[in-house]
Design an enzyme around this catalytic site. Structure first.
Site, PDB file in Angstrom:
ATOM      1  N   GLY A   5       0.561  -4.900   0.972  1.00 23.15           N
ATOM      2  CA  GLY A   5      -0.617  -5.129   0.336  1.00 23.15           C
ATOM      3  C   GLY A   5      -0.330  -5.904  -1.228  1.00 23.15           C
ATOM      4  N   GLU A  52       4.538  -4.870   7.196  1.00 18.04           N
ATOM      5  CA  GLU A  52       3.980  -3.974   8.101  1.00 18.04           C
ATOM      6  C   GLU A  52       4.353  -3.665   9.302  1.00 18.04           C
ATOM      7  OE1 GLU A  52       2.605  -6.257   6.111  1.00 18.04           O
ATOM      8  OE2 GLU A  52       1.060  -5.334   4.877  1.00 18.04           O
ATOM      9  N   GLU A  71      -0.722  -9.351  -0.198  1.00 18.97           N
ATOM     10  CA  GLU A  71      -2.018  -9.621   0.156  1.00 18.97           C
ATOM     11  C   GLU A  71      -2.899  -9.682  -1.342  1.00 18.97           C
ATOM     12  OE1 GLU A  71      -2.081  -6.190   2.622  1.00 18.97           O
ATOM     13  OE2 GLU A  71      -2.915  -7.358   4.186  1.00 18.97           O
ATOM     14  N   ALA A  76       0.953  -1.134   0.015  1.00 20.74           N
ATOM     15  CA  ALA A  76      -0.138   0.062   0.057  1.00 20.74           C
ATOM     16  C   ALA A  76       0.869   1.273  -0.041  1.00 20.74           C
ATOM     17  CB  ALA A  76      -1.060  -0.098   1.340  1.00 20.74           C
TER      18      ALA A  76
HETATM   19  N1  CO8 Z   1       4.492   3.110  -1.024  1.00 19.95           N
HETATM   20  C1  CO8 Z   1       4.993   4.295  -1.730  1.00 19.95           C
HETATM   21  N2  CO8 Z   1       5.952   4.490  -2.361  1.00 19.95           N
HETATM   22  C2  CO8 Z   1       6.629   3.301  -2.628  1.00 19.95           C
HETATM   23  C3  CO8 Z   1       6.602   1.888  -1.840  1.00 19.95           C
HETATM   24  C4  CO8 Z   1       5.352   1.782  -1.035  1.00 19.95           C
HETATM   25  N3  CO8 Z   1       4.826   0.768  -0.478  1.00 19.95           N
HETATM   26  N4  CO8 Z   1       7.491   1.038  -1.953  1.00 19.95           N
HETATM   27  C5  CO8 Z   1       8.479   1.748  -2.954  1.00 19.95           C
HETATM   28  N5  CO8 Z   1       7.926   3.147  -2.986  1.00 19.95           N
HETATM   29  C6  CO8 Z   1       8.656   4.071  -4.113  1.00 19.95           C
HETATM   30  C7  CO8 Z   1       9.962   4.647  -3.122  1.00 19.95           C
HETATM   31  O1  CO8 Z   1       9.614   5.534  -2.213  1.00 19.95           O
HETATM   32  C8  CO8 Z   1      10.670   5.427  -4.404  1.00 19.95           C
HETATM   33  O2  CO8 Z   1      10.279   6.663  -4.699  1.00 19.95           O
HETATM   34  P1  CO8 Z   1      11.122   7.653  -4.964  1.00 19.95           P
HETATM   35  O3  CO8 Z   1      11.939   7.115  -6.246  1.00 19.95           O
HETATM   36  O4  CO8 Z   1      10.129   8.931  -5.250  1.00 19.95           O
HETATM   37  O5  CO8 Z   1      11.919   7.649  -3.804  1.00 19.95           O
HETATM   38  C9  CO8 Z   1      10.172   4.227  -5.494  1.00 19.95           C
HETATM   39  O6  CO8 Z   1       9.267   3.442  -5.100  1.00 19.95           O
HETATM   40  C10 CO8 Z   1      11.338   3.370  -5.515  1.00 19.95           C
HETATM   41  O7  CO8 Z   1      11.715   2.490  -4.368  1.00 19.95           O
HETATM   42  P2  CO8 Z   1      12.990   2.277  -3.868  1.00 19.95           P
HETATM   43  O8  CO8 Z   1      14.171   3.498  -4.208  1.00 19.95           O
HETATM   44  O9  CO8 Z   1      12.817   2.040  -2.277  1.00 19.95           O
HETATM   45  O10 CO8 Z   1      13.374   1.091  -4.552  1.00 19.95           O
HETATM   46  P3  CO8 Z   1      14.557   0.058  -3.561  1.00 19.95           P
HETATM   47  O11 CO8 Z   1      14.856  -0.972  -4.916  1.00 19.95           O
HETATM   48  O12 CO8 Z   1      15.845   0.580  -2.973  1.00 19.95           O
HETATM   49  O13 CO8 Z   1      13.645  -0.703  -2.628  1.00 19.95           O
HETATM   50  C11 CO8 Z   1      11.941  -1.730  -1.756  1.00 19.95           C
HETATM   51  C12 CO8 Z   1      12.469  -1.625  -3.107  1.00 19.95           C
HETATM   52  C13 CO8 Z   1      12.536  -2.760  -0.950  1.00 19.95           C
HETATM   53  C14 CO8 Z   1      10.517  -2.755  -2.305  1.00 19.95           C
HETATM   54  C15 CO8 Z   1      11.456  -0.576  -1.029  1.00 19.95           C
HETATM   55  O14 CO8 Z   1      10.801   0.266  -1.743  1.00 19.95           O
HETATM   56  C16 CO8 Z   1      10.494  -0.481   0.329  1.00 19.95           C
HETATM   57  O15 CO8 Z   1      10.845  -1.318   1.190  1.00 19.95           O
HETATM   58  N6  CO8 Z   1       9.176  -0.507  -0.148  1.00 19.95           N
HETATM   59  C17 CO8 Z   1       8.372  -0.464   1.075  1.00 19.95           C
HETATM   60  C18 CO8 Z   1       7.821  -1.866   1.216  1.00 19.95           C
HETATM   61  C19 CO8 Z   1       6.680  -1.950   2.093  1.00 19.95           C
HETATM   62  O16 CO8 Z   1       6.912  -1.713   3.422  1.00 19.95           O
HETATM   63  N7  CO8 Z   1       5.481  -2.351   2.074  1.00 19.95           N
HETATM   64  C20 CO8 Z   1       4.312  -2.527   2.772  1.00 19.95           C
HETATM   65  C21 CO8 Z   1       3.694  -1.115   2.940  1.00 19.95           C
HETATM   66  S1  CO8 Z   1       2.375  -1.254   4.311  1.00 19.95           S
HETATM   67  C22 CO8 Z   1       1.033  -2.209   3.494  1.00 19.95           C
HETATM   68  O17 CO8 Z   1       1.129  -2.692   2.225  1.00 19.95           O
HETATM   69  C23 CO8 Z   1      -0.106  -2.421   4.271  1.00 19.95           C
HETATM   70  C24 CO8 Z   1      -1.366  -2.935   3.534  1.00 19.95           C
HETATM   71  C25 CO8 Z   1      -2.420  -2.686   4.117  1.00 19.95           C
HETATM   72  C26 CO8 Z   1      -2.874  -1.434   4.307  1.00 19.95           C
HETATM   73  C27 CO8 Z   1      -3.972  -1.115   5.198  1.00 19.95           C
HETATM   74  C28 CO8 Z   1      -4.694   0.145   5.272  1.00 19.95           C
HETATM   75  C29 CO8 Z   1      -4.757   1.035   6.411  1.00 19.95           C
END
Ligand code: CO8
Length: 261
Positions: A112, A135, A115, A67
């Site tokens: 997400g 999460e 999921e 998400a």
């Molecule tokens: N949300 C928003 N932006 C994201 C997300 C995300 N989940 N994942 C990546 N991005 C963005 C980064 O911010 C970055 O943007 P920018 O270039 O503008 O800085 C771009 O995508 C590229 O990402 P990275 O530079 O971080 O790429 P890497 O190759 O270095 O890393 C990763 C890749 C490991 C996937 C890393 O991006 C990461 O850890 N992302 C987050 C993963 C995460 O924690 N996901 C879970 C989120 S929580 C969730 O999903 C809850 C679901 C239920 C919701 C319930 C609602 C209340």
């Protein structure tokens, strides 16, 4: 057919291919993506005559990286409940599509995104696929069905470990856990998903639909209720032309020509 926007949906023959297309944010799920997925699931013209849906992410790195954390970061409890409710509704709709839904996981499937894969009937993983429920690293829990569907798919203890630690799982381990069906190394995972969809599409369409209904019920119903449903759906098959054709074709030693009726 939508070929622009954060969710692309196009027919490739009898398969509906849905692509989450927000590459700059690794296909993270925001309100627009959820709306686009919802619209694709509800598009009767796109679904008409489809034998399966294949779901994938655009770009080389991600299926869906979760998400959208930026969008979630400012939510209060009420907003979080509404966002979780919205995501759960859309994922339920996807899971309830009458035809099999196959996830072609081509990179990160985190939070997400994991999921979303769990809401699909079948999951194929590219060698670079990474699954996980991270999460807890953000101080929250899965909110788009993860705690419930993960338990049902891989078992309570393994699901608990993934949810408690937030650790990432690579493709091979995902297969051994039951998060993915297999790793596709010899061709693009999307091609393998399309081939699987076509393999399913050659079967009796009514029977495949009823199988999906019965299998999905198995994860919700108790065993007795599930067996009763299976019995009734099995009986229902015998009122279809597909059953008559399928069995006649076997007995006449020829391929079946299913009409889907
Ligand atoms: N949300 C928003 N932006 C994201 C997300 C995300 N989940 N994942 C990546 N991005 C963005 C980064 O911010 C970055 O943007 P920018 O270039 O503008 O800085 C771009 O995508 C590229 O990402 P990275 O530079 O971080 O790429 P890497 O190759 O270095 O890393 C990763 C890749 C490991 C996937 C890393 O991006 C990461 O850890 N992302 C987050 C993963 C995460 O924690 N996901 C879970 C989120 S929580 C969730 O999903 C809850 C679901 C239920 C919701 C319930 C609602 C209340």
């Amino acid at each position: 057919m939508s070929t622009e926007g954060v969710v692309l949906a196009e027919r490739r023959g009898k398969v509906l291919v849905v692509t989450i297309n927000r590459v700059s944010a690794l296909n993270a799920l925001n309100a627009d993506v959820l709306d686009g997925l919802d619209a694709a699931c509800g598009d009767a013209a796109l679904l008409n005559g489809a034998v399966a849906v294949v779901l994938t992410g655009a770009g080389p790195k991600a299926f869906v990286a979760g998400a959208d954390i930026a969008a979630m970061s400012t939510l209060d409890a009420e907003g979080a409940r509404a966002f979780a409710e919205r995501g759960q509704r859309v994922f339920d709709r996807l899971a309830a599509l009458p035809v099999p839904v196959i996830a072609a996981v081509n990179g990160f499937a985190l939070g997400g995104g994991c999921e979303l894969a769990l809401a699909c009937d079948l999951v194929l993983a590219a060698p670079n696929a990474v699954f996980g429920q991270p999460e807890v690293k953000l101080g929250v829990i899965p909110g788009f069905g993860g705690t419930q569907r993960l338990v049902r798919r891989i078992g309570a203890m393994k699901a608990a470990e993934l949810c408690f630690t937030g650790r990432n799982v690579k493709a091979d381990e995902a297969v051994s856990l039951g998060l993915a069906l297999r790793v596709v190394a010899d061709q693009p995972v999307l091609d393998a998903a399309l081939a699987l969809a076509e393999q399913i599409g050659a079967m009796g369409p009514v029977a495949v639909r009823l199988c999906k209904q019965a299998v999905n019920a198995a994860t919700d119903a108790d065993l007795r209720g599930g067996l009763l449903l299976e019995r009734d759906l099995f009986a229902l098959c015998f009122s279809t032309a597909d059953q008559k054709e399928g069995m006649a074709a076997f007995l006449q030693k020829r391929p079946a020509a299913f009409s889907g009726a």
